[in-house]
Design a protein around this motif. Sequence first.
Motif, PDB file in Angstrom:
ATOM      1  N   ALA A  52      -6.266  -4.324   0.517  1.00  0.00           N
ATOM      2  CA  ALA A  52      -5.170  -4.757   0.440  1.00  0.00           C
ATOM      3  C   ALA A  52      -4.573  -6.245   0.978  1.00  0.00           C
ATOM      4  O   ALA A  52      -3.757  -6.820   0.708  1.00  0.00           O
ATOM      5  N   ALA A  53      -5.213  -6.321   2.238  1.00  0.00           N
ATOM      6  CA  ALA A  53      -4.930  -7.885   2.649  1.00  0.00           C
ATOM      7  C   ALA A  53      -5.142  -8.844   2.045  1.00  0.00           C
ATOM      8  O   ALA A  53      -4.852  -9.911   1.944  1.00  0.00           O
ATOM      9  N   LYS A  54      -6.212  -8.712   0.911  1.00  0.00           N
ATOM     10  CA  LYS A  54      -6.563  -9.685   0.036  1.00  0.00           C
ATOM     11  C   LYS A  54      -5.422  -9.787  -1.189  1.00  0.00           C
ATOM     12  O   LYS A  54      -5.706 -10.353  -2.062  1.00  0.00           O
ATOM     13  N   VAL A  76       0.906  -1.226  -0.012  1.00  0.00           N
ATOM     14  CA  VAL A  76      -0.087   0.203   0.036  1.00  0.00           C
ATOM     15  C   VAL A  76       1.035   1.421   0.108  1.00  0.00           C
ATOM     16  O   VAL A  76       1.608   1.405   0.960  1.00  0.00           O
ATOM     17  N   TYR A  77       0.699   1.917  -1.014  1.00  0.00           N
ATOM     18  CA  TYR A  77       1.837   3.273  -1.242  1.00  0.00           C
ATOM     19  C   TYR A  77       0.810   4.347  -0.966  1.00  0.00           C
ATOM     20  O   TYR A  77      -0.196   4.672  -1.500  1.00  0.00           O
ATOM     21  N   GLY A  78       1.507   5.424  -0.322  1.00  0.00           N
ATOM     22  CA  GLY A  78       0.919   6.839  -0.323  1.00  0.00           C
ATOM     23  C   GLY A  78       1.859   7.578  -0.815  1.00  0.00           C
ATOM     24  O   GLY A  78       2.990   7.803  -0.571  1.00  0.00           O
ATOM     25  N   ILE A  79       1.298   8.555  -1.583  1.00  0.00           N
ATOM     26  CA  ILE A  79       1.655   9.752  -2.073  1.00  0.00           C
ATOM     27  C   ILE A  79       1.454  10.910  -1.191  1.00  0.00           C
ATOM     28  O   ILE A  79       0.251  11.310  -1.202  1.00  0.00           O
ATOM     29  N   LEU A  80       2.305  11.540  -0.133  1.00  0.00           N
ATOM     30  CA  LEU A  80       2.004  12.492   0.897  1.00  0.00           C
ATOM     31  C   LEU A  80       2.537  13.494   0.441  1.00  0.00           C
ATOM     32  O   LEU A  80       3.652  13.745   0.065  1.00  0.00           O
ATOM     33  N   THR A  90      -2.807  -4.716  -4.707  1.00  0.00           N
ATOM     34  CA  THR A  90      -1.792  -3.143  -4.645  1.00  0.00           C
ATOM     35  C   THR A  90      -2.664  -2.123  -4.603  1.00  0.00           C
ATOM     36  O   THR A  90      -3.484  -1.675  -5.487  1.00  0.00           O
ATOM     37  N   ILE A  91      -2.340  -0.862  -3.692  1.00  0.00           N
ATOM     38  CA  ILE A  91      -2.906   0.156  -3.650  1.00  0.00           C
ATOM     39  C   ILE A  91      -2.049   1.359  -3.429  1.00  0.00           C
ATOM     40  O   ILE A  91      -0.816   1.571  -3.124  1.00  0.00           O
ATOM     41  N   ILE A 120      -6.033   2.834  -7.466  1.00  0.00           N
ATOM     42  CA  ILE A 120      -5.536   4.054  -7.244  1.00  0.00           C
ATOM     43  C   ILE A 120      -6.575   4.966  -6.672  1.00  0.00           C
ATOM     44  O   ILE A 120      -7.741   5.135  -7.248  1.00  0.00           O
ATOM     45  N   LEU A 121      -6.334   5.609  -5.529  1.00  0.00           N
ATOM     46  CA  LEU A 121      -7.349   6.509  -4.922  1.00  0.00           C
ATOM     47  C   LEU A 121      -6.868   7.913  -4.849  1.00  0.00           C
ATOM     48  O   LEU A 121      -5.664   8.004  -4.021  1.00  0.00           O
ATOM     49  N   ASP A 122      -7.476   8.885  -5.010  1.00  0.00           N
ATOM     50  CA  ASP A 122      -6.893  10.452  -4.685  1.00  0.00           C
ATOM     51  C   ASP A 122      -7.631  10.913  -3.701  1.00  0.00           C
ATOM     52  O   ASP A 122      -8.917  11.235  -3.852  1.00  0.00           O
ATOM     53  N   GLU A 123      -6.951  11.249  -2.511  1.00  0.00           N
ATOM     54  CA  GLU A 123      -7.593  11.650  -1.472  1.00  0.00           C
ATOM     55  C   GLU A 123      -8.877  11.080  -1.102  1.00  0.00           C
ATOM     56  O   GLU A 123     -10.063  11.506  -0.904  1.00  0.00           O
ATOM     57  N   PRO A 124      -8.988   9.725  -0.880  1.00  0.00           N
ATOM     58  CA  PRO A 124     -10.051   8.992  -0.611  1.00  0.00           C
ATOM     59  C   PRO A 124     -11.039   9.243   0.505  1.00  0.00           C
ATOM     60  O   PRO A 124     -12.221   9.013   0.681  1.00  0.00           O
TER      61      PRO A 124
END
Length: 300
Positions: free
Chosen positions: A176-178, A32-36, A181-182, A152-156
């Motif tokens: 993600a547990a399943k 699980v990746y975050g673009i912060l 990739t996020i 891919i989620l933008d500011e979910p």
Amino acid sequence: MESILTINNLTKKFGYLTAVKDLSFTINKGNVYGILGPNGSGKSTTLGIVLNVVNKTEGSFHWFDGNTSTHDALKKVGAIIERPNFYPYMTATQNLKLVCKIKGVDFSKIDEKLEIVGLLERKDSKFKTYSLGMKQRLAIASALLNDPEILILDEPTNGLDPQGIHQIREIIKQIAAKGTTILLASHLLDEVEKVCSHVVVLRKGVKLYSGRVDEMISSHGFFELKCNKETELIKLLENHKSFSKVKIQDHLITAFLSEPMLSDDFNKYLFEQGIVLTHLVQRKESLEEQFLQLTDHNQN
């Protein structure tokens, strides 16, 4: 490690403004990746480029092994980059049937995805009766219909109340547990710390950090100290190999550790040096403190 998305020296300019500058990172399967970054740091622009809705200025990116065209690769991607947009007078099921037709997906997937996002009991309710959090959850169900390899989620969680935020974050963790990739963009440190395994920190389009979240916050923490021999203590700390930085504010001395140290060992050592502390607290740095240090170091 199987890579899902590779970005190489990506740059995007809007006239005189450089929204993304020489950005490189790789997203591997199963994380699980975050673009912060704060608003205006280039998060949404980066997502727009890899989803083929924004044209890049320079650099390159490729999906999966690099032999798949972006058009074909995007069939294996689920994305929500704008506010959910469904027909208000149609039910959740009717809206998702339309999405299935567009994506070439069997209707049998609908109930399965609605269950994941906790909306199965409300599947026959019209979209206009949904709360903002429910609308966002329906959008996630819609993005999952084609069983994507990456979501891919933008500011979910933008604009949601605390309960809605909690529900979305729990759903992301379950997906993600399943094994999906996020990649999510967020300006919330708390979100990245709670949900993501990896983080890319952006500021004004420039990458400040890329790596595991736990490594970013794996500093050795710091001591908060007070004593009557302040000058002597500061001098001792500044010359000690175990401390990387010392800050003083309102007679509170903060000493950042560069290696592990127990507070009782430290207290004993100072006592042997003739320094008696009136205040000693050992703390661990949070992601927020790490983030502030990163952005402070890159002000110019």
